[in-house]
Design a protein around this motif. Sequence first.
Motif: not given
Lengths: 251, 426
Positions: A32-38, A203-206, A222-229
């Motif tokens: 599984h990958a988690i992406m998201g803004p800083n 976990i990756t930014h790119y 985003a902002d402490g939640r998984i917003v899309k999968t």
Amino acid sequence: MLTINNLHVKLEEEDKQILKGVDLTVEAGKVHAIMGPNGSGKSTLSYVLSGRDGYEVTEGSAQLEGVDLLEMEPEERAAAGLFLAFQYPVEIPGVGNMTFLRTALNAQRKARGEEELSAADFLKQVRTKAKALKIDADMLKRPVNVGFSGGEKKRNEILQMAMLEPKMCILDETDSGLDVDAMKLVAEGVNALRDAGRGFLVITHYQRLLDHIKPDVVHIMADGRIVKTGGPELALEVENNGYADILAEVN
Amino acid sequence: MALPAQKQTATEALLSSLHLPEAGCTRAAREAALARLREMGVPGRRDEYWKYTRPDSLITPDAPRAATFAAGEPMMFDAVDRLKIVFVDGVFDPEASDPLELEGVQIERIEDICCKDIHWAKDLYGVLEARGHTPVPRPLAALNTAFAADGVAIHVTGTPSKPISLIYQHASETSDAILHHVIRVESGAAVTVLENGPAASRFNKCMEIDIADGGTLHHVRAQGRDHERRAVTHMFTRLGEGSVYKSFTLTVNGVLTRNEQVVELTGDDAVAHVAGACVGDGDFHHDDTVFITHDAVGCESRQVFKKVLRNGATGVFQGKILVKPGAQKTDGYQISQSLLLDDDSQFLAKPELEIYADDVACSHGSTSGAIDETALFYLRSRGVPLKEATDLLTLAFLAEAVDEIEDKSLADDIVSRLEGWLARRS
Ligand SMILES: Nc1ncnc2c1ncn2[C@@H]1O[C@H](COP(=O)(O)OP(=O)(O)O)[C@@H](O)[C@H]1O
Ligand SMILES: [Mg+2]
């Protein structure tokens, strides 16, 4: 393998809520990958799972193979099979890299009631695994991460992972600060460990790391939640359009 | 100038319990030292040089009691092939010692040289000590020269095949021992001197070391074990051209230890390294006081002191580098650090530089801190339990000092002693 339910986390010292209800399940054999803004809480999630001080879980749960992770000491989580490749690997002057690896490996084996690895077997394993990651004898002898370049530190994380053979691997921005060649080495190291019994949370930014480590599932945080999968295509969408569109869509 | 009344009284009280030994050739040196002591007076709490360490229990007429410790583990350096010279409560024990014979070195008891008219040791006994009172008086060293009951004179003329090992056993709970050794290393000669053992309930030891051009002396010392013991030690070292002096001290336990090192680099290109590692728990006070004088060109000095303190233990470091006019190309380094394992412990440091030459490189630093939480978490996240991780980081902290020991097997012995100390604590 890893089951996270409605996880809420705030800072211990401040009244600041960072994770606001994370739900995530990583199955054995999957990446599984988690992406998201800083600043979205990705590193916080990895630290809370591995037991770092300074965070308070206010709600929710996290389990590894059905066992409550949050009640365990960090070393117990490690012995249970959890591994975190740090975003910022720590330098430890005065502790040799070899000593570090061997102490860690044998401590985990001991905690699981297994025999310690003999010095000869240990050496053989380290040499083989280090070679695959292009980690030379000098780096093994030096104090842990001291004077290592950014790329060397990240490769050293993967070496630890390869030696410890955890069941659940969390990689926090292991690609940051790596050039393309180093990233390929790291990806090969990770791919070599992929098997049916092991779960990965990358976990990756790119998106570029995900070209080399193909994920089964991609989450956007985003902002402490998984917003899309979604599937791997979600990573491409981020690559092409940035986070703005996705965030606008979910809000 | 007359001493303050309080100092005068304390000095005479201490002197009333002591008498000068019937020593022939050192008699004049002893009388001169006694006169110096009377002039300086014993150290008092108001003395700047004793600001961090209370001298009271070092100058009472009787030594405070100190229980002897039943040795549970082998003595330090037991596995090392060495020439053993044993002192029990500060008295030479010929039975327990090896014959004082070794190629490249002559060893005599101080009391035996006294009947000889001409002897090299006469030019050393009390001489470096007497030079060592400027700019700060060291009265307990003068006291030692005057009243030392025993000690050895070691004349190194070659390169002995094994270390000379001074072993200090502690037998009586009220022993008050004063030992004085003199060592002369001749040009091109090289020797390793080991010291270990709790020595006495109260121990005052002075060593004067004169290293001729191109000579080398390595010194490794372990002050151990008996928790209630007290010690004040002075090492006065003078270095000739191109000579080398390297000294390392491990201190484990002891309610009060003050180790002074007074080093004079008098020949060009000489090298002096003094290092110490100490671990203290509870009622433990450890003071390293170092004074290094550069008085020649191109000399190098290093001071590396590391202290691990817990349960209210106190560590003190007073270290000075004095670079005299003309001592160009001096390379001076000094670091003193403490690892405080809790909030009750304290580290008091006074690092000083005084430089009268322009072409020098001197640096000094002093830090005090708790265990690195980030490193601790990193280790634990890899499966290393809290206690083991803390011990590993503690040893890592001490490593820079232990690394000053050149002989690998001696260093390993020191490390295993430290591991033992850590293992006994939960
Ligand atoms: N120990 C801390 N002290 C203060 N703020 C913190 C701390 N840890 C995390 N934060 C804050 O929490 C938010 C999430 O941070 P982090 O988990 O590092 O995000 P990411 O890894 O996604 O970039 C950020 O706003 C960050 O500043
Ligand atoms: Mg992060």
